[in-house]
Enzyme design. Structure first.
Site, PDB file in Angstrom:
ATOM      1  N   ARG A 233     -38.055  -3.374   0.027  1.00 24.73           N
ATOM      2  CA  ARG A 233     -37.786  -3.534   1.449  1.00 24.73           C
ATOM      3  C   ARG A 233     -37.126  -4.892   1.662  1.00 24.73           C
ATOM      4  NH1 ARG A 233     -38.376   1.057   1.469  1.00 24.73           N
ATOM      5  NH2 ARG A 233     -39.680   2.406   2.794  1.00 24.73           N
ATOM      6  N   ASP A 257     -30.605  -3.680  -2.938  1.00 24.92           N
ATOM      7  CA  ASP A 257     -30.388  -2.342  -2.396  1.00 24.92           C
ATOM      8  C   ASP A 257     -30.923  -2.243  -0.970  1.00 24.92           C
ATOM      9  OD1 ASP A 257     -29.570   0.451  -2.670  1.00 24.92           O
ATOM     10  OD2 ASP A 257     -31.709   0.914  -2.621  1.00 24.92           O
ATOM     11  N   GLU A 262     -30.981  -4.306   7.929  1.00 28.55           N
ATOM     12  CA  GLU A 262     -30.113  -3.177   7.594  1.00 28.55           C
ATOM     13  C   GLU A 262     -30.075  -2.089   8.657  1.00 28.55           C
ATOM     14  OE1 GLU A 262     -32.580  -0.116   4.838  1.00 28.55           O
ATOM     15  OE2 GLU A 262     -32.333  -2.107   3.972  1.00 28.55           O
ATOM     16  N   HIS A 294     -29.212   0.948   0.296  1.00 30.12           N
ATOM     17  CA  HIS A 294     -30.529   1.598   0.280  1.00 30.12           C
ATOM     18  C   HIS A 294     -30.443   2.989  -0.362  1.00 30.12           C
ATOM     19  CE1 HIS A 294     -34.612   1.366   2.525  1.00 30.12           C
ATOM     20  NE2 HIS A 294     -34.729   2.127   1.450  1.00 30.12           N
TER      21      HIS A 294
END
Length: 331
Positions: A233, A257, A262, A294
């Site tokens: 996260r 990622d 985001e 992600h």
């Protein structure tokens, strides 16, 4: 039952429709659940949401006011859901507590190896028929130290892959995983792990206690030439502090990622719009940083498990059953 699924990716849609083919009517939308899109759920008893959905108090009230009684989140994480408000509104909320841990663990290693061996820069060069090796020198990982922050299912899968590289393993978690210990992992304090590791990978959930787990002070503890990977996260890392460290020339490479801001960016095409997030824009300009959207979980195996579990969660709600995936009402 009529189910409305928000934030459905093109590759995901046929898997969802197949999972719900017998027993429920499902409609898939590409838009993400937000205050603006929540009214679309009016008349749907159940909605299915993605990890970047806004399920704060205002959105939950709109859903409840439109007749929604069940929310089936297609992810393990649920930090985007105001659970106390959902419970007060009488909403049943369920998540996917398990899917293939290898999807995320393998992708974490993909990021680690890509930044270590400068794969993105090399591929970009060769597309222009530039075959020089200048600036592409990486390091062997064998014999180096890998630190794993969080050794649950995904952390364990990451550790199993790490073991194959022949590295020294350090771990940090509230609970020690016997499988990781058998692989040679030594559990240490977070400070020792950060100071000793050549590669640090994050695999802990985002909770109030883990928010900015890697803040400016923690980042200062890391080796100047370390590699940092986050597939968990975004909020686990203080991104402004990370950018400041990178601009001072620290770290061999960083693979992200996930990103703490985001929501409203990832999973969307923003290529024709100006990016107003200066922190993300600075990250993108750094040559030793690789940012992906992600996608670590995004394998056919994992997504199939996610949508099939989501279907079971809806079935359980319809039958008045609870399961280990049910977040509200609490037992």
């Amino acid at each position: 039952m009529e189910v409305l699924a928000f934030g459905v990716q093109a590759d995901e849609k046929p898997l969802i429709e197949r999972a719900f083919a017998d027993g429920h009517d499902i409609r898939c939308l590409g838009v993400f659940l937000s205050e603006d899109t929540a009214p679309l759920a009016a008349g749907h008893e159940a909605v299915s949401t993605s990890v970047n959905a806004d399920l704060g108090a205002r959105v939950l009230r709109i859903l409840a006011g439109g007749g929604t009684r069940m929310i089936a989140q297609r992810s393990t994480g649920f930090n985007n859901i105001d659970l106390p408000v959902a419970e007060r509104l009488g909403l049943t909320v369920a998540r996917v507590s398990y899917y293939s841990p290898y999807s995320v663990a393998e992708f974490a290693w993909t990021l680690a190896m890509a930044v270590n061996r400068h794969v993105v820069r090399a591929a970009s060069r060769t597309r222009d028929f530039d075959f020089r090796l200048d600036g592409l020198m990486g390091r062997d990982l064998r014999g180096r130290t890998v630190g794993v922050l969080g050794t649950g299912k995904i952390g364990e899968a990451f550790t199993r892959i790490a073991h194959g590289f022949g590295v020294q393993l350090l771990g940090w978690d509230i609970v020690h995983n016997p499988a990781c210990v058998e692989l040679g992992m030594e559990y240490v304090e977070k400070e020792e792990l950060l100071a000793s590791s050549d590669l640090v990978s994050l695999h802990v959930p985002l909770l109030p206690a883990t928010h900015h787990l890697l803040d400016a002070e923690a980042l200062r503890m890391m080796k100047d030439d370390a590699i940092l990977v986050n597939t968990s996260r975004g909020g686990l890392i203080d991104t402004d502090a990370l950018v400041a460290a990178l601009r001072r020339g620290r770290f061999t490479g960083v693979g992200l990622d996930v990103y703490e801001a985001e929501a409203g960016l990832f999973f969307l095409d923003k290529s024709l719009e100006p990016i107003e997030d200066d922190t993300l824009a600075r990250l993108m300009t750094l040559p030793n940083v690789l940012v992906t959207s992600h996608q670590a979980y995004y394998t056919r195996d994992a997504v199939t498990q996610i949508v099939e579990t989501t279907r079971r969660n809806v079935d359980d709600y319809a039958a008045g059953r609870r399961s280990g995936n049910t977040l509200t009402p609490r037992a």
